[in-house]
Structure formats: C-alpha cells, structure tokens
Design a protein around this motif. Structure first.
Motif, mmCIF file in Angstrom:
data_model
loop_
_atom_site.group_PDB
_atom_site.id
_atom_site.type_symbol
_atom_site.label_atom_id
_atom_site.label_comp_id
_atom_site.label_asym_id
_atom_site.label_seq_id
_atom_site.Cartn_x
_atom_site.Cartn_y
_atom_site.Cartn_z
ATOM 1 N N PHE A 1 0.784 -1.248 0.018
ATOM 2 C CA PHE A 1 -0.041 -0.095 -0.010
ATOM 3 C C PHE A 1 0.612 1.150 0.131
ATOM 4 O O PHE A 1 0.565 2.339 -0.527
ATOM 5 N N SER A 2 1.941 1.406 0.558
ATOM 6 C CA SER A 2 2.884 2.397 0.698
ATOM 7 C C SER A 2 3.471 2.605 -0.371
ATOM 8 O O SER A 2 4.028 3.800 -0.931
ATOM 9 N N ALA B 1 -7.536 6.233 -2.598
ATOM 10 C CA ALA B 1 -7.415 4.588 -2.372
ATOM 11 C C ALA B 1 -6.665 4.441 -1.202
ATOM 12 O O ALA B 1 -6.632 3.751 -0.298
ATOM 13 N N GLU B 2 -5.258 5.273 -0.965
ATOM 14 C CA GLU B 2 -4.351 5.065 -0.315
ATOM 15 C C GLU B 2 -4.619 5.413 1.154
ATOM 16 O O GLU B 2 -4.612 4.707 2.124
ATOM 17 N N ARG B 3 -5.474 6.528 1.311
ATOM 18 C CA ARG B 3 -5.954 7.249 2.301
ATOM 19 C C ARG B 3 -7.029 6.411 3.119
ATOM 20 O O ARG B 3 -7.326 6.155 4.252
ATOM 21 N N HIS B 4 -7.940 5.546 2.339
ATOM 22 C CA HIS B 4 -8.815 4.724 2.857
ATOM 23 C C HIS B 4 -8.222 3.487 3.012
ATOM 24 O O HIS B 4 -8.568 2.777 4.114
ATOM 25 N N LYS C 1 -5.902 3.785 6.523
ATOM 26 C CA LYS C 1 -6.504 4.715 7.823
ATOM 27 C C LYS C 1 -5.960 4.171 9.054
ATOM 28 O O LYS C 1 -5.933 5.123 10.176
ATOM 29 N N TRP C 2 -5.423 3.069 9.276
ATOM 30 C CA TRP C 2 -4.950 2.511 10.715
ATOM 31 C C TRP C 2 -3.470 3.218 10.728
ATOM 32 O O TRP C 2 -3.189 2.981 11.994
ATOM 33 N N GLN C 3 -2.902 3.667 9.825
ATOM 34 C CA GLN C 3 -1.611 4.277 10.222
ATOM 35 C C GLN C 3 -1.609 5.529 10.737
ATOM 36 O O GLN C 3 -2.348 6.570 9.877
#
Length: 259
Positions: free
Chosen positions: A179-180, A242-245, A248-250
């Motif tokens: 994801f990163s 999409a990355e922000r969705h 979210k846990w980060q």
C-alpha cells in the motif's frame, strides 16, 4: 501563506508560462516548429474530445493496459515476494538472477514482447508488468523479512500454525508495504503502457504521439503530452484517495509525534 494564495501563485505561474510560450511561438517560426503553438495545441485537444471525439477509444486502451499491468504485476510480486521471503534456500539460489533482471533496462524487452504478443494490448501489459513486479516484489520481501520476531513468537505461543501465520502475520505485514508503494506502482504501470504504445502499437495515446511525430506535427505531440500529464495526475489523485482509505490505521506524522 494560506492555501488560496498558494493556488493563486501556482495559477499565475502557469498563465505566465503559457503567455511566454504564445508570444515566443508567434514571434519566431523556429520556436513554433520545435515547440508548437499553445492555441493550436488547445484546438487539437478540442477536436479530440469534442469535434471528432475519437480520443476516448485510445484513452480506454491506455487505461486498460495500465490497470491490467498493475493488477498482474502486484499479484505476481506479492506471490514471489512472500515465497522467497519465507524460503531462504530459494531466495539464495535466485538472488543473482533477480538482481540481474532488475538491473536490465526493461525497454529492451519491448521488441521481444511485440514479437511474442503482437501489437495488441498484451505486449504493452507485459512490458508494464516487468516495471511493477520488482517494485512490489522488493517491498513485499522487505516487509515479510522485517516482521518482528516477538510477534511471531507470540503467535506461535498462542498456537498459530503456518497457514494462520501467513494469513494474520506475514500477509498483513507485506500488504502494508504494498500500500505504501501504490503511487510508484501505478505510475510505473502507466509509464510502461505508454512507452510500449510508443514503441509499437495500433492504438493508445502513445500511438497517437508516435503518428504525430512521424508527420512532424509538433502541436499534436504536445497535445498528447498535455493529455498524458492530466491523465497521470488524475490517476495519482485516485491512488491517493485509495491509499488514504486503505491506510486509515496508519497514524499521521503529527499523531506519531504526539504519541
């Protein structure tokens, strides 16, 4: 400096560049030949989208190639990365070959893929996959290798078997690294698709730029560059959403500092 003032400076800089381009192109035939004219570039874009409306098919081809390359490259990189990270012997055997393949300029594979798959979308997808694969592979490999031994020991102490470790420890750790790197992966998929179209294809935005270059139509070339730039910015924005969705846990950097 507030956001509105910043946007004003950015728009002002763009207007100044366009005005300088317009004045230089109208004042010199040489500049117009090599750099085109902004009004004619705008007219070409208008014909593509409104008058002739023939750009949508090419945009769809480029988008499809990008999405296919991203999905295939990500899945392949994820699978191979997990396998080699959890298999030290296979990793040691394949290490020099993976390094050699990663060091090889992928553009030289375009003629080979064109011979194998023809001038359709799959030769472009194959080229883009080679770009995406290594980004995802190295991220997954690193993510799995950096799983905390304490976490593994606690999971085993709670009775987790190999399958449960894979599902609840290794894969989540690898996916956080995937994801990163979404921005880089999608960007490389897009670059691979366009470069493949430019080197040999029958459709796509890269194909339009190649055709314009062959007839020395610099205005169409710049129109294609503008279109690809906007297209890349839209993709980058969608990936950001999409990355922000998905992440979210980060915690953000500010929240991390407070902790």
């Amino acid at each position: 400096m507030n956001r509105l003032m910043l946007r004003g400076w950015q728009v002002g800089l763009l207007v100044a560049i366009l005005l300088a381009w317009h004045l230089a192109a109208n004042g010199s035939d040489t500049v117009a030949f090599f750099f085109g004219k902004p009004l004619e570039v705008a007219q070409r874009l208008w014909r593509w989208f409104v008058t002739d409306a023939d750009i949508y098919r090419h945009l769809w081809v480029t988008l499809l190639e990008t999405l296919l390359a991203f999905v295939i490259g990500t899945l392949a990189g994820l699978g191979v990365g997990l396998w080699l990270a959890l298999s030290p012997f296979a990793s040691a055997v394949l290490d020099p070959y993976l390094k050699a393949a990663n060091a090889m300029p992928r553009v030289i594979l375009a003629p080979i893929f064109a011979m194998w798959f023809g001038l359709g979308i799959w030769s472009k997808v194959a080229l883009a996959v080679t770009l995406v694969f290594f980004i995802v592979f190295f991220n997954v490999y690193q993510g799995v290798r950096e799983v905390s031994p304490v976490v593994l020991a606690n999971a085993r102490m709670l009775g987790a078997n190999a399958r449960q470790l894979m599902r609840h420890v290794y894969v989540p750790s690898a996916m956080s690294w995937v994801f990163s790197s979404l921005h880089t992966s999608v960007g490389l998929a897009f670059v691979g698709a366009v470069v493949g179209e430019y080197l040999g294809s029958a459709s796509g935005v890269g194909y339009l730029i190649l055709q314009a270059e062959g007839s020395f139509d610099i205005n169409t070339v710049f129109a294609g560059i503008v279109l690809l730039t906007v297209f890349a910015l839209v993709l980058d924005g969608l990936v950001g959403l999409a990355e922000r969705h998905l992440m979210k846990w980060q915690p953000s950097s500010g929240q991390t500092e407070k902790l």
